[in-house]
Design a protein around this motif. Sequence first.
Motif, PDB file in Angstrom:
ATOM      1  N   ARG A 105       0.852  -1.198   0.000  1.00  0.00           N
ATOM      2  CA  ARG A 105       0.000   0.000   0.000  1.00  0.00           C
ATOM      3  C   ARG A 105       0.885   1.244   0.000  1.00  0.00           C
ATOM      4  N   ALA A 108       1.673   4.113   2.782  1.00  0.00           N
ATOM      5  CA  ALA A 108       1.596   3.673   4.182  1.00  0.00           C
ATOM      6  C   ALA A 108       2.928   3.981   4.861  1.00  0.00           C
ATOM      7  N   HIS A 135      -2.556   3.428  -0.454  1.00  0.00           N
ATOM      8  CA  HIS A 135      -2.835   3.232   0.978  1.00  0.00           C
ATOM      9  C   HIS A 135      -4.172   3.907   1.305  1.00  0.00           C
TER      10      HIS A 135
END
Length: 213
Positions: A105, A108, A135
């Motif tokens: 993601r 993140a 994310h």
Amino acid sequence: MPRTRIKICGLTREEDVDAAVAAGADAIGLVFYARSARALTPERAAALRARLPPFVDVVALFVNATPEEVSKVVDVVQPELLQFHGDETPAECERHGRRYLRALRVGAPGMDTPEGLLKSCLEYSSAAGWLFDSHSDGYGGSGRTFDWSLVQSANARPVVLSGGLHAENVAAAVATLRPFAVDVSSGVEQAPGIKSAEKIARFIAAVRQADAG
Ligand SMILES: O=C(O)c1ccccc1NCC(=O)[C@H](O)[C@H](O)COP(=O)(O)O
């Protein structure tokens, strides 16, 4: 140049499976044990899988499911590929002895620089491919893109580009990264979990045109 593979994700209806197959999708993604309008029971997913012809794969997608939950989906749905989209460790991804995609993601914590992303990628060197997604609080299916340039340095494994793709931006995504595959959910929907056959067809046509370009 091999053609870009295409995964249509988050299907919940028979007509959407049929539309994805008719448009030429290489794989369908079925969501399990996630807080999502697209989540299915294993039994419902098996009914959708039964409609697939040969050479169209099922990707079973999990967000922090228990080993028992993953095993039940493996037994009932018999997916060709698993996709781990939560906080699963490499060992948790590997324990099922099945080929898997590791979702990363982008944005993140620790995955917001090329170096951090590559470090995370290499922890999952056993993955069949790395799926780069945006994310989001819900872990995925956000409909949001991320800075694709962050992925340039991580092409050690087959790259699946995901996150906010649709018919109007996927050609630029293919031209920018030349990923092994692209993945889409929101961008081919009329409502969460309800796909649009017309959007699916336009998305796949745009990828094919980018491949030919
Ligand atoms: O699709 C979901 O609802 C979902 C929920 C929780 C975790 C992952 C989820 N989907 C994973 C996918 O592979 C999606 O296709 C990917 O996140 C891209 O989604 P979108 O940005 O909507 O195209």
